[in-house]
Design a protein around this motif. Structure first.
Motif, PDB file in Angstrom:
ATOM      1  N   GLN A   3       0.540  -8.878  -2.373  1.00 18.59           N
ATOM      2  CA  GLN A   3       1.918  -9.577  -1.801  1.00 18.59           C
ATOM      3  C   GLN A   3       1.941 -11.104  -2.613  1.00 18.59           C
ATOM      4  O   GLN A   3       3.756 -11.037  -3.027  1.00 18.59           O
ATOM      5  CB  GLN A   3       1.135 -10.065  -0.561  1.00 18.59           C
ATOM      6  N   GLU A   4       0.949 -11.505  -3.201  1.00 18.99           N
ATOM      7  CA  GLU A   4       1.814 -13.031  -3.671  1.00 18.99           C
ATOM      8  C   GLU A   4       2.223 -12.604  -5.384  1.00 18.99           C
ATOM      9  O   GLU A   4       3.320 -12.681  -5.653  1.00 18.99           O
ATOM     10  CB  GLU A   4       0.579 -13.667  -3.992  1.00 18.99           C
ATOM     11  N   LYS A   5       2.057 -11.440  -5.847  1.00 21.91           N
ATOM     12  CA  LYS A   5       1.799 -11.050  -7.012  1.00 21.91           C
ATOM     13  C   LYS A   5       3.184 -10.876  -6.840  1.00 21.91           C
ATOM     14  O   LYS A   5       4.712 -10.999  -7.436  1.00 21.91           O
ATOM     15  CB  LYS A   5       0.755 -10.410  -7.700  1.00 21.91           C
ATOM     16  N   THR A  34      14.375 -14.324   4.942  1.00 17.81           N
ATOM     17  CA  THR A  34      13.340 -12.946   4.796  1.00 17.81           C
ATOM     18  C   THR A  34      12.769 -12.558   3.609  1.00 17.81           C
ATOM     19  O   THR A  34      11.287 -12.605   2.801  1.00 17.81           O
ATOM     20  CB  THR A  34      14.173 -11.859   5.770  1.00 17.81           C
ATOM     21  N   ILE A  35      14.044 -13.422   2.081  1.00 19.13           N
ATOM     22  CA  ILE A  35      13.768 -12.903   0.877  1.00 19.13           C
ATOM     23  C   ILE A  35      13.289 -14.504   0.715  1.00 19.13           C
ATOM     24  O   ILE A  35      12.082 -13.933  -0.242  1.00 19.13           O
ATOM     25  CB  ILE A  35      15.429 -13.345   0.041  1.00 19.13           C
ATOM     26  N   TYR A  43       5.085 -11.735   3.310  1.00 10.95           N
ATOM     27  CA  TYR A  43       5.265  -9.918   4.215  1.00 10.95           C
ATOM     28  C   TYR A  43       5.731  -9.525   2.717  1.00 10.95           C
ATOM     29  O   TYR A  43       5.769 -10.391   1.608  1.00 10.95           O
ATOM     30  CB  TYR A  43       6.634 -10.563   5.419  1.00 10.95           C
ATOM     31  N   MET A  44       5.924  -8.284   2.764  1.00 11.34           N
ATOM     32  CA  MET A  44       6.192  -7.315   2.219  1.00 11.34           C
ATOM     33  C   MET A  44       7.410  -6.842   2.410  1.00 11.34           C
ATOM     34  O   MET A  44       7.139  -6.575   3.676  1.00 11.34           O
ATOM     35  CB  MET A  44       5.096  -6.235   1.779  1.00 11.34           C
ATOM     36  N   ASP A 150       1.085  -7.268   8.947  1.00 14.25           N
ATOM     37  CA  ASP A 150       1.000  -8.529   8.488  1.00 14.25           C
ATOM     38  C   ASP A 150       1.281  -8.022   6.495  1.00 14.25           C
ATOM     39  O   ASP A 150       1.522  -8.147   5.835  1.00 14.25           O
ATOM     40  CB  ASP A 150      -0.749  -9.281   7.544  1.00 14.25           C
ATOM     41  N   LYS A 151       0.999  -6.668   6.535  1.00 13.28           N
ATOM     42  CA  LYS A 151       0.887  -5.869   4.964  1.00 13.28           C
ATOM     43  C   LYS A 151       2.498  -5.589   4.365  1.00 13.28           C
ATOM     44  O   LYS A 151       3.038  -4.928   3.666  1.00 13.28           O
ATOM     45  CB  LYS A 151       0.169  -4.309   4.284  1.00 13.28           C
TER      46      LYS A 151
END
Length: 154
Positions: A3-5, A34-35, A43-44, A150-151
């Motif tokens: 997610q971080e990447k 959100t962005i 978040y994704m 979360d994903k």
């Protein structure tokens, strides 16, 4: 999928396109917050927004899921890796859902059967077991819901 990447990659490409978070959000129908959450890796994006996001940023879904630009030589390898990652996530979700359904259903059945137990000691023991199984089912469902939110929440 990291997610971080992915979030860092969204920010990088957005800045290359000289877009603000508010501009990208307006094009996708989401807020700039959100962005920001996507870019921070909190978040994704929802799966329904991924294609639109990729079109706005002019990247492939494969590059998005990898969180980096992909050369033509590495494209197939990354695609395979992303598919396997997605399938493993789906497998985990299904396993957690089955456990939740089993414990909730079995616990309810056991609790109902306690009504027909011949004596109060058995009725109490069976009721406690039934309630414990229902609680385990609720715990499994809550864990699954947290994982999904979360994903994939935007």
């Amino acid at each position: 999928m990291n997610q971080e990447k992915i979030g860092g990659f969204i920010a990088e490409v957005r800045k290359e396109k000289e877009m603000t978070q508010a501009e990208l959000g307006a094009r996708l129908g989401v807020t700039n917050k959100t962005i920001s959450r996507w870019e921070n890796g909190n978040y994704m994006p929802d799966i329904s927004l991924m294609q639109s996001l990729c079109e706005e940023l002019e990247i492939s879904i494969n590059e998005f899921l990898s969180g980096e630009r992909i050369s033509d030589e590495d494209f197939r390898k990354k695609a395979d890796s992303n598919i396997i990652s997605s399938l493993n996530r789906e497998k985990l979700i299904r396993r957690e859902k089955r456990a939740s359904d089993f414990f909730g259903g079995a616990g309810t059945g056991i609790l109902l059967s306690a009504l027909y137990s011949p004596d109060s000691i058995r009725r109490t023991v069976v009721s406690v077991i039934g309630i414990a199984m229902i609680c385990i089912g609720w715990y499994c469902r809550a864990k699954l819901d947290r994982y999904i939110i979360d994903k994939s929440e935007n």
